[in-house]
Design a protein around this motif. Sequence first.
Motif, short mmCIF file in Angstrom:
data_model
loop_
_atom_site.label_atom_id
_atom_site.label_comp_id
_atom_site.label_asym_id
_atom_site.label_seq_id
_atom_site.Cartn_x
_atom_site.Cartn_y
_atom_site.Cartn_z
N UNK A 32 -6.72 -21.86 -11.57
CA UNK A 32 -6.82 -22.96 -12.53
C UNK A 32 -6.81 -22.33 -13.91
N UNK A 33 -6.00 -22.88 -14.80
CA UNK A 33 -5.89 -22.36 -16.16
C UNK A 33 -6.66 -23.24 -17.13
N UNK A 49 -9.65 -18.04 -10.36
CA UNK A 49 -9.22 -18.16 -8.97
C UNK A 49 -9.97 -19.34 -8.35
N UNK A 50 -9.23 -20.29 -7.78
CA UNK A 50 -9.86 -21.45 -7.16
C UNK A 50 -9.85 -21.39 -5.64
N UNK A 68 -12.54 -14.53 -12.51
CA UNK A 68 -11.74 -14.81 -13.71
C UNK A 68 -10.83 -13.61 -13.93
N UNK A 69 -9.52 -13.84 -13.89
CA UNK A 69 -8.56 -12.75 -14.04
C UNK A 69 -8.47 -12.37 -15.51
N UNK A 102 -10.94 -8.39 -12.66
CA UNK A 102 -11.52 -9.73 -12.70
C UNK A 102 -12.97 -9.65 -13.17
N UNK A 103 -13.43 -10.75 -13.72
CA UNK A 103 -14.83 -10.86 -14.11
C UNK A 103 -15.53 -11.68 -13.03
#
Length: 118
Positions: A32-33, A49-50, A68-69, A102-103
């Motif tokens: 999702x952005x 990432x969903x 979170x990328x 990623x976070x």
Amino acid sequence: MKGLLKSLLVLALLITSMSVAAERVHLGFTVHYTLKSSAFSAKLDRVVVTKVNQNSPAMRAGLFPGDVIELLNGSVVAGASARKLDAEMGAIRAGDTVKMTVLRSGKKVAISMVAGET
């Protein structure tokens, strides 16, 4: 704005299963952005990432929903255009190693996966 949302949906679908020339590349996750937009452009703010598909390259690499990328193959994601991300994802071929940072829960985690063929 509707056109932008449609474009983002298409990008999310590209990440899960992309047609690249004659081969189909599979990483096995959706995103999702969120965007930062100005009068002249929209830039990616967060790519979250969903979903991670069962038995996918993403699952085997340890990617999780909520990640979170931040970096994709060395390129910073936040602040980049959706077109740039689309081009980077479109350049991935089956067998390529995809590296991400990623976070997750406030910590940076390195992820490395090999793109599969579908």
